[in-house]
Design a protein around this motif. Structure first.
Motif, PDB file in Angstrom:
ATOM      1  N   LEU A  66     -49.824 118.484  30.942  1.00  0.00           N
ATOM      2  CA  LEU A  66     -51.097 117.965  31.441  1.00  0.00           C
ATOM      3  C   LEU A  66     -51.245 118.213  32.936  1.00  0.00           C
ATOM      4  CD1 LEU A  66     -51.168 114.578  29.490  1.00  0.00           C
ATOM      5  CD2 LEU A  66     -52.448 116.653  28.957  1.00  0.00           C
ATOM      6  N   GLY A  67     -52.455 118.584  33.342  1.00  0.00           N
ATOM      7  CA  GLY A  67     -52.747 118.780  34.751  1.00  0.00           C
ATOM      8  C   GLY A  67     -53.815 117.817  35.219  1.00  0.00           C
ATOM      9  N   VAL A  68     -54.619 118.249  36.186  1.00  0.00           N
ATOM     10  CA  VAL A  68     -55.708 117.409  36.698  1.00  0.00           C
ATOM     11  C   VAL A  68     -57.012 118.178  36.559  1.00  0.00           C
ATOM     12  CG1 VAL A  68     -54.235 116.149  38.319  1.00  0.00           C
ATOM     13  CG2 VAL A  68     -55.354 118.270  39.057  1.00  0.00           C
ATOM     14  N   PRO A  69     -58.146 117.472  36.427  1.00  0.00           N
ATOM     15  CA  PRO A  69     -59.436 118.167  36.331  1.00  0.00           C
ATOM     16  C   PRO A  69     -59.778 118.902  37.612  1.00  0.00           C
ATOM     17  CG  PRO A  69     -59.758 115.793  36.459  1.00  0.00           C
ATOM     18  CD  PRO A  69     -58.289 116.010  36.312  1.00  0.00           C
ATOM     19  N   ASN A  70     -60.555 119.981  37.463  1.00  0.00           N
ATOM     20  CA  ASN A  70     -60.902 120.848  38.590  1.00  0.00           C
ATOM     21  C   ASN A  70     -62.280 120.453  39.137  1.00  0.00           C
ATOM     22  OD1 ASN A  70     -61.840 123.070  40.170  1.00  0.00           O
ATOM     23  ND2 ASN A  70     -60.347 124.402  39.166  1.00  0.00           N
ATOM     24  N   GLU A  71     -62.278 119.762  40.263  1.00  0.00           N
ATOM     25  CA  GLU A  71     -63.534 119.258  40.821  1.00  0.00           C
ATOM     26  C   GLU A  71     -64.429 120.389  41.324  1.00  0.00           C
ATOM     27  OE1 GLU A  71     -65.195 115.733  43.779  1.00  0.00           O
ATOM     28  OE2 GLU A  71     -63.130 116.458  44.010  1.00  0.00           O
ATOM     29  N   ALA A  72     -63.833 121.449  41.874  1.00  0.00           N
ATOM     30  CA  ALA A  72     -64.637 122.551  42.406  1.00  0.00           C
ATOM     31  C   ALA A  72     -65.455 123.206  41.298  1.00  0.00           C
ATOM     32  CB  ALA A  72     -63.743 123.583  43.086  1.00  0.00           C
ATOM     33  N   GLU A  73     -64.837 123.424  40.128  1.00  0.00           N
ATOM     34  CA  GLU A  73     -65.577 124.026  39.019  1.00  0.00           C
ATOM     35  C   GLU A  73     -66.670 123.092  38.524  1.00  0.00           C
ATOM     36  OE1 GLU A  73     -63.095 125.521  35.906  1.00  0.00           O
ATOM     37  OE2 GLU A  73     -62.308 127.151  37.138  1.00  0.00           O
ATOM     38  N   ALA A  74     -66.378 121.792  38.524  1.00  0.00           N
ATOM     39  CA  ALA A  74     -67.398 120.819  38.112  1.00  0.00           C
ATOM     40  C   ALA A  74     -68.584 120.847  39.071  1.00  0.00           C
ATOM     41  CB  ALA A  74     -66.788 119.421  38.060  1.00  0.00           C
ATOM     42  N   LEU A  75     -68.305 120.944  40.360  1.00  0.00           N
ATOM     43  CA  LEU A  75     -69.384 120.976  41.355  1.00  0.00           C
ATOM     44  C   LEU A  75     -70.224 122.243  41.226  1.00  0.00           C
ATOM     45  CD1 LEU A  75     -67.527 119.593  44.504  1.00  0.00           C
ATOM     46  CD2 LEU A  75     -69.376 118.472  43.237  1.00  0.00           C
ATOM     47  N   SER A  76     -69.596 123.349  40.803  1.00  0.00           N
ATOM     48  CA  SER A  76     -70.371 124.592  40.649  1.00  0.00           C
ATOM     49  C   SER A  76     -71.411 124.436  39.545  1.00  0.00           C
ATOM     50  CB  SER A  76     -69.434 125.771  40.344  1.00  0.00           C
ATOM     51  OG  SER A  76     -68.935 125.721  39.019  1.00  0.00           O
ATOM     52  N   VAL A  77     -71.086 123.669  38.507  1.00  0.00           N
ATOM     53  CA  VAL A  77     -72.054 123.410  37.434  1.00  0.00           C
ATOM     54  C   VAL A  77     -73.170 122.509  37.956  1.00  0.00           C
ATOM     55  CG1 VAL A  77     -72.365 122.377  35.149  1.00  0.00           C
ATOM     56  CG2 VAL A  77     -70.328 123.752  35.638  1.00  0.00           C
ATOM     57  N   ASP A  78     -72.823 121.510  38.754  1.00  0.00           N
ATOM     58  CA  ASP A  78     -73.857 120.666  39.372  1.00  0.00           C
ATOM     59  C   ASP A  78     -74.819 121.517  40.195  1.00  0.00           C
ATOM     60  OD1 ASP A  78     -72.910 118.304  38.303  1.00  0.00           O
ATOM     61  OD2 ASP A  78     -71.669 117.811  40.043  1.00  0.00           O
ATOM     62  N   ALA A  79     -74.253 122.475  40.937  1.00  0.00           N
ATOM     63  CA  ALA A  79     -75.091 123.341  41.777  1.00  0.00           C
ATOM     64  C   ALA A  79     -76.051 124.151  40.924  1.00  0.00           C
ATOM     65  CB  ALA A  79     -74.204 124.271  42.604  1.00  0.00           C
ATOM     66  N   ARG A  80     -75.543 124.742  39.846  1.00  0.00           N
ATOM     67  CA  ARG A  80     -76.404 125.559  38.977  1.00  0.00           C
ATOM     68  C   ARG A  80     -77.489 124.699  38.330  1.00  0.00           C
ATOM     69  NH1 ARG A  80     -72.905 127.684  35.900  1.00  0.00           N
ATOM     70  NH2 ARG A  80     -72.852 129.853  36.631  1.00  0.00           N
ATOM     71  N   GLN A  81     -77.120 123.515  37.874  1.00  0.00           N
ATOM     72  CA  GLN A  81     -78.099 122.638  37.226  1.00  0.00           C
ATOM     73  C   GLN A  81     -79.222 122.270  38.189  1.00  0.00           C
ATOM     74  OE1 GLN A  81     -75.719 119.346  35.840  1.00  0.00           O
ATOM     75  NE2 GLN A  81     -75.309 120.296  33.862  1.00  0.00           N
ATOM     76  N   GLU A  82     -78.875 121.926  39.414  1.00  0.00           N
ATOM     77  CA  GLU A  82     -79.901 121.530  40.379  1.00  0.00           C
ATOM     78  C   GLU A  82     -80.798 122.702  40.742  1.00  0.00           C
ATOM     79  OE1 GLU A  82     -80.442 119.636  44.881  1.00  0.00           O
ATOM     80  OE2 GLU A  82     -78.481 119.504  43.872  1.00  0.00           O
ATOM     81  N   LEU A  83     -80.202 123.861  40.976  1.00  0.00           N
ATOM     82  CA  LEU A  83     -81.004 125.036  41.343  1.00  0.00           C
ATOM     83  C   LEU A  83     -81.944 125.430  40.202  1.00  0.00           C
ATOM     84  CD1 LEU A  83     -78.288 127.224  43.117  1.00  0.00           C
ATOM     85  CD2 LEU A  83     -80.267 126.132  44.188  1.00  0.00           C
ATOM     86  N   ASP A  84     -81.432 125.479  38.993  1.00  0.00           N
ATOM     87  CA  ASP A  84     -82.269 125.886  37.863  1.00  0.00           C
ATOM     88  C   ASP A  84     -83.384 124.883  37.615  1.00  0.00           C
ATOM     89  OD1 ASP A  84     -80.693 128.093  37.603  1.00  0.00           O
ATOM     90  OD2 ASP A  84     -79.687 127.472  35.759  1.00  0.00           O
ATOM     91  N   LEU A  85     -83.093 123.592  37.796  1.00  0.00           N
ATOM     92  CA  LEU A  85     -84.120 122.573  37.616  1.00  0.00           C
ATOM     93  C   LEU A  85     -85.221 122.726  38.653  1.00  0.00           C
ATOM     94  CD1 LEU A  85     -85.096 119.865  36.281  1.00  0.00           C
ATOM     95  CD2 LEU A  85     -83.815 118.709  38.106  1.00  0.00           C
ATOM     96  N   ARG A  86     -84.858 122.737  39.914  1.00  0.00           N
ATOM     97  CA  ARG A  86     -85.875 122.750  40.985  1.00  0.00           C
ATOM     98  C   ARG A  86     -86.694 124.042  40.969  1.00  0.00           C
ATOM     99  NH1 ARG A  86     -85.239 118.552  44.451  1.00  0.00           N
ATOM    100  NH2 ARG A  86     -83.177 117.607  44.733  1.00  0.00           N
ATOM    101  N   VAL A  87     -86.013 125.170  40.911  1.00  0.00           N
ATOM    102  CA  VAL A  87     -86.720 126.461  40.968  1.00  0.00           C
ATOM    103  C   VAL A  87     -87.534 126.669  39.693  1.00  0.00           C
ATOM    104  CG1 VAL A  87     -86.431 128.959  41.095  1.00  0.00           C
ATOM    105  CG2 VAL A  87     -85.008 127.466  42.518  1.00  0.00           C
TER     106      VAL A  87
END
Length: 642
Positions: free
Chosen positions: A166-187
């Motif tokens: 077992l490892g730890v979750p990857n916050e950077a990859e999670a944030l990249s999805v947040d970024a895509r979701q926000e950009l796609d929503l707004r634009v």
């Protein structure tokens, strides 16, 4: 006293399968918003009570605050800075409350979400619902109490190995999805609201309830429209080819002219006359050499989608859905992968051994194992995400359920066996002829060792041997044909070709490509015709031509590819999510304002293709307020106009 461990998978079926494996079939479950499978075991050297449950995909989705949801009261330009909120993706399922309740008093959280960026993002959504209710140690020392399982198949060895590392979750990859979701929503919403209201307010037969724009969807449509424009603008051009007809030992030779084709009839006629007057062709060279058709690389998502569309007649959205179901049922490994090279630790022999008793593939798999000819393809790319798609269990057509699921499973199995088989070997013959100084060629092939094509017969070399030819001998020319042809326009893109274009230009991800293609179909921008060709509609063509007149970058793939590159930097922890989002939104807002100011450029295009509202619809009734007759416009969206 033992510890309590809450484990969360991405789908209910996965939760059940993982619980059965880890409990050795001794788990029992209780009903809830999501089923909870419980069993006893050990964890970190302590007695443990395990609770295994699931989500159903994303727990949350992003949307604008309710005060911005009225199209009439909100200027679309405001949406580039408007407040956005996270809300439950499926409120009726009560997933967030379920997770919160199950987390009360637990010591550890183990996240079994799919191992990609979306899965990492869901990990943090689950943590938002659970960590506050766990024992205090979890919040104080999350790296020890909130753990991530990484796996690529629902098999006992894979699941147990993941539990042991077992490892730890990857916050950077999670944030990249947040970024895509926000950009796609707004634009996407800003452009969609503006152009929907503008065009539906002027034209009555658009046949679309929403005239949408999408940062990935629109470049996808652009590929289809550009091909359409190449077809309609194509001007056929006549050409001529000199074709001497000769045969040897009752075998007609198919000759290829060294000059190819000529676009000047008079010159081509001169060459044809010269060859005709020569009356014979002389064999000037005959060469034979052994060649190989290399076994395929491992199967990744994009290749699976292309094959499903081109060879199996299964659309990409259906193919992806079917592959994911086969994965959750334990028949295939994780179907979302960019890798086409097996990692060094892959046990290809064990995977091959799974198929030894299969009625269709068993003999072939057994022969590979008996001969010790398990080969690893030299080609392919290891993207560092998941290994290529492989079978995880031997199953019959009845067990799979037949239909698309069986055909997809059958292809994956055959492709895997092909990747570990020897190359196909064939003998290639090339003969060179001359007459009046003109050179012609004939080609022949003869299969020697079928190799991987024995299990993938559609890739087999067709044996078409040349008759025995001797250097220096002459063959009589029976006739010299001056063949006239015309250059032909390209055909419409097939789904497989479109997927290839999207991959090449970085439009979408291996998992989202089917969604983008499905969107342009549902929006009535394209239709899927025979041969799974993607043919744009009048609306799709007119919309793209409008973008091309106003701001071509809005529909070009380079802009989205750049955005994906920036999001990739966020995922790799090389760029700050907020900075990437802010910079990208500033660029798109400037484009939006220019688009609004120049929208009139598109009017002439729409006027040529669609009828104005004033001449659309049928009189229905008088307006109760102004007493003017209203017209009913029955095409999508159905509306009244006066």
């Amino acid at each position: 006293m033992g510890v309590t461990v809450l484990m969360v998978a991405e789908k209910p079926s996965l939760a059940g399968s993982i619980a059965q494996i880890l409990s050795n079939g001794k788990s029992h479950y209780r009903r809830g918003a999501m089923d909870v499978h419980e069993f006893d075991g050990s964890f970190k050297g302590q007695m443990a009570r395990f609770k295994m449950t699931s989500v159903i995909g994303h727990v949350y989705s992003v949307d604008f605050h309710s005060k911005f949801n009225n199209w009439d009261k909100t200027d679309p330009n405001e949406l580039f800075q408007a407040q956005i909120v996270k809300q439950e993706s499926n409120p009726k399922a009560h997933v967030a409350d379920h997770l919160s309740r199950e987390a009360k008093g637990v010591d550890y959280l183990v996240l079994w979400l799919d191992c990609d960026r979306e899965g990492e993002n869901i990990c943090f959504e689950v943590m938002d619902c659970t960590v506050r209710n766990m024992r205090p140690a979890a919040a104080q020392n999350p790296a020890q109490h909130i753990l991530r399982a990484r796996f690529s198949a629902i098999t006992a060895p894979e699941i147990r190995a993941a539990m042991g590392s077992l490892g730890v979750p990857n916050e950077a990859e999670a944030l990249s999805v947040d970024a895509r979701q926000e950009l796609d929503l707004r634009v996407g919403v800003a452009f969609t609201r503006f152009q929907t209201r503008y065009f539906q307010g002027k034209y009555g037969n658009l046949d679309a309830s929403v005239v949408s724009y999408g940062p990935c969807q629109t470049p996808t449509l652009n590929f289809c429209v550009e091909r359409h424009q190449a077809i309609v603008s194509f001007q056929p051009e006549p050409f001529w080819v000199v074709r001497p007809h000769v045969s040897k030992a009752s075998s007609k030779l198919d000759l290829e002219w060294d000059r190819g084709r000529l676009f000047d009839q008079e010159i081509a006629t001169v060459y044809a006359t010269m060859v005709r007057e020569a009356k014979r062709l002389r064999v000037v060279d005959v060469t034979e050499k052994e060649e190989r058709r290399h076994r395929p690389s491992g199967l990744n998502t994009v290749e699976l989608l292309k094959v499903a569309s081109a060879a199996l007649g299964i659309g990409p959205a259906q193919a992806m859905s079917t592959a994911e179901r086969l994965y959750t049922q334990g028949y295939l490994s994780y179907p979302r992968t960019e890798s086409s090279a097996y990692p060094p630790n892959s046990d290809l022999t064990a995977t091959c051994a799974l198929l030894q008793r299969h009625p269709l593939y068993g003999d072939f798999a057994s022969s590979l194992l008996a001969k010790g000819t398990i080969n690893t393809p030299a080609g392919g790319t290891n993207a560092g995400d998941h290994p290529p798609i492989t079978p995880c269990a031997s199953a019959s057509e009845a067990e799979i359920g037949g239909g698309d699921a069986w055909r997809l499973y059958d292809y994956v199995v055959r492709h895997f066996l092909g990747t570990v088989s020897p190359d196909a070997v064939f003998k290639k013959t090339k003969a060179c002829f001359q007459a009046a100084g003109e050179v012609f060629y004939a080609h022949g092939a003869m299969a020697q060792k079928p190799g991987f094509t024995a299990i993938m017969p559609w890739r087999a070399i067709q044996s078409e041997p040349l008759p025995k030819l001797v250097e220096g001998e002459y063959l009589d020319i029976k006739e010299v044909e001056l063949h006239q042809g015309k250059t032909s326009a390209p055909d419409y893109l097939t789904e497989a070709e479109l997927i290839g274009q999207m991959e090449k230009h970085g439009i979408g991800t291996d998992a989202s490509i089917p969604t983008h293609i499905n969107n342009i179909v549902e929006r009535n921008y394209v239709k899927i015709e025979s041969g799974r060709r993607v043919v744009p509609t009048e609306l799709g063509i007119t919309l793209i031509r409008g973008y091309q007149l106003i701001d071509p970058e809005l529909c070009k793939p380079q802009v989205r590819a750049h955005v994906e590159q920036q999001i990739g930097l966020v995922a790799a922890n090389k760029a700050d999510k907020s900075s990437v989002v802010l910079h990208t939104l500033q660029q798109f807002q400037a484009k939006f304002l220019f688009f609004v100011a120049k929208i009139g450029r598109a009017d002439a295009l729409f006027e040529a293709s669609f009828s104005p509202l004033s001449s659309s619809g049928k009189p229905l009734s008088k307006c109760g307020k102004c007493r003017r007759f209203m017209k009913l416009i029955s095409s999508r969206p159905t509306r009244l106009f006066w």
